[in-house]
Design a protein around this motif. Structure first.
Motif, short mmCIF file in Angstrom:
data_model
loop_
_atom_site.label_atom_id
_atom_site.label_comp_id
_atom_site.label_asym_id
_atom_site.label_seq_id
_atom_site.Cartn_x
_atom_site.Cartn_y
_atom_site.Cartn_z
N VAL A 1 46.49 40.73 34.91
CA VAL A 1 47.32 40.09 35.93
C VAL A 1 47.15 38.58 35.89
O VAL A 1 48.13 37.81 35.92
N LYS A 2 45.92 38.11 35.82
CA LYS A 2 45.65 36.67 35.82
C LYS A 2 46.28 35.99 34.60
O LYS A 2 46.88 34.92 34.72
N ASP B 1 40.40 36.32 41.11
CA ASP B 1 40.16 37.75 40.90
C ASP B 1 40.59 38.54 42.14
O ASP B 1 41.16 39.63 42.02
N VAL C 1 42.67 43.27 36.30
CA VAL C 1 42.53 41.96 36.94
C VAL C 1 42.76 40.85 35.92
O VAL C 1 43.51 39.90 36.16
N TYR D 1 50.14 35.82 35.00
CA TYR D 1 50.59 34.80 35.95
C TYR D 1 50.39 33.38 35.41
O TYR D 1 51.20 32.49 35.67
N ALA E 1 44.38 38.88 42.36
CA ALA E 1 44.86 39.83 41.36
C ALA E 1 44.59 41.27 41.81
O ALA E 1 45.43 42.15 41.66
#
Length: 364
Positions: free
Chosen positions: A323-324, A337, A320, A327, A340
């Motif tokens: 991914v955050k 969250d 998570v 991006y 993600a």
């Protein structure tokens, strides 16, 4: 007095030289600054504007790269699969209004783009022969992605150059981190990983060839790609006898039809005694602007994901957070969250499920 006259004369001459140089430099920029020549991935030299504002992109994978770089506003033509993707719509809401295009020359001339991107050498040559600025841009593994993204960054200029370099560095650092965590695993100790290709639902026996990006990330993550063991030399179907007798330790399902395929697999009497099914080691692959396991910028995240499911005892990662951060750094948006996690689970940003949609595009 003589000294003063010489000093003044010298100063005037120096100023004239400086002014002439500046003017000449400005003229040079105007001449070479409006267009420049780039060399595409087929070695063709193509003259394009220095400032790119209108791009027609004829490949879903490189459309996703442009969106991931934050270059959605440059798209003057795109593909249906890109417009239908829920993450595309989040990243660049106007994508639904960008015209869907093909390699039809008459249609492209009406758009009058600065640049046309195609994964086909033949299409690029055909369009250039008609006076259109087409470049061949194709990638199928991490090495070719590094080259392609670097070229795309150079073409678009500005911050896109930095993002391309940053992406290449990220792939290298992810690879180093994973390899140092799992250590040197002998081939005999590597779990066998079967990948099911689910861009569209073509059944449980459709996979990728041994020489593909799937082998790259499976190998980096300490697994043995089933297609490599079976010596598959092309993408497509594998015989049920071959894969069932191989009895893979892990199964990873990717693409837009992955949830349908997962349900089909888990309810199949034919697969119930396979080790991956019996040991609950069947995984849905994350799916964002493009399926992570295929080719696109999010494929950098596939490396830690693969390691976390192939060797969960050796490699731990907070996907998570990964991914955050990705991006924020590349796309320029902050995901929650929940968003993600939806991506990691193969859904859209609001939990949307793709209903067996996908592309039959030969390079998608």
């Amino acid at each position: 007095m003589e000294f003063r006259r010489l000093y003044v004369l010298f100063t005037v001459i120096l100023l004239c030289i400086l002014v002439t140089s500046v003017c000449a430099g400005t003229d040079s920029l105007k001449q070479s600054g409006s267009t420049h020549t780039i060399t595409d991935m087929a070695g063709a030299e193509v003259t394009i504007p220095t400032s790119i504002t209108k791009v027609v992109n004829l490949w879903p994978a490189s459309n996703s790269v442009m969106l991931c770089m934050g270059a959605g506003d440059l798209l003057a033509g795109t593909m249906d699969i890109t417009k239908q993707n829920y993450w595309s719509q989040l990243v660049y809401p106007n994508i639904v209004n960008v015209p869907t295009v093909s390699d039809n020359a008459e249609e492209l001339m009406k758009i009058n783009p600065d640049l046309i991107i195609t994964p086909s050498k033949e299409t690029a040559e055909k369009l250039r022969g008609l006076g259109l600025p087409a470049v061949y841009l194709y990638f199928s593994d991490y090495d070719s992605m590094k080259k392609a993204f670097t070229l795309l960054g150079d073409i678009l200029g500005g911050d896109y150059v930095n993002k391309a370099k940053k992406w290449s560095d990220l792939v290298d650092s992810q690879t180093t981190t994973v390899k140092s965590s799992i250590g040197d695993i002998s081939e005999s100790d590597r779990p066998v990983v079967y990948y099911i290709q689910g861009q569209t639902n073509q059944g449980l026996y459709t996979t990728f060839a041994a020489k593909s990006i799937m082998n790259d990330w499976i190998s980096i993550a300490g697994g043995e790609f089933a297609s490599k063991k079976l010596e598959l030399d092309k993408n497509g179907a594998v015989t049920p006898e071959a894969i069932l007798s191989l009895n893979p330790d892990i199964i990873i399902i990717g693409g837009f039809a992955e949830h349908d395929l997962y349900n089909e697999l888990m309810n199949s009497s034919e697969w119930k005694d396979i080790k991956a099914v019996k040991n609950n080691r069947v995984y849905i692959n994350p799916n964002g602007l493009f399926p992570w396991e295929r080719f696109g910028m999010e494929s950098a995240l596939q490396i830690p994901f693969a390691a976390s499911v192939i060797h969960p005892d050796l490699f731990k990662v907070n996907l998570v957070d990964e991914v955050k951060k990705f991006y924020t750094d590349f796309v320029g948006i902050d995901l929650t969250d929940k968003q993600a996690q939806y991506m990691i689970d193969g859904y859209g940003p609001n939990g949307e499920e793709y209903k067996n949609t996908g592309s039959s595009h030969p390079h998608s």
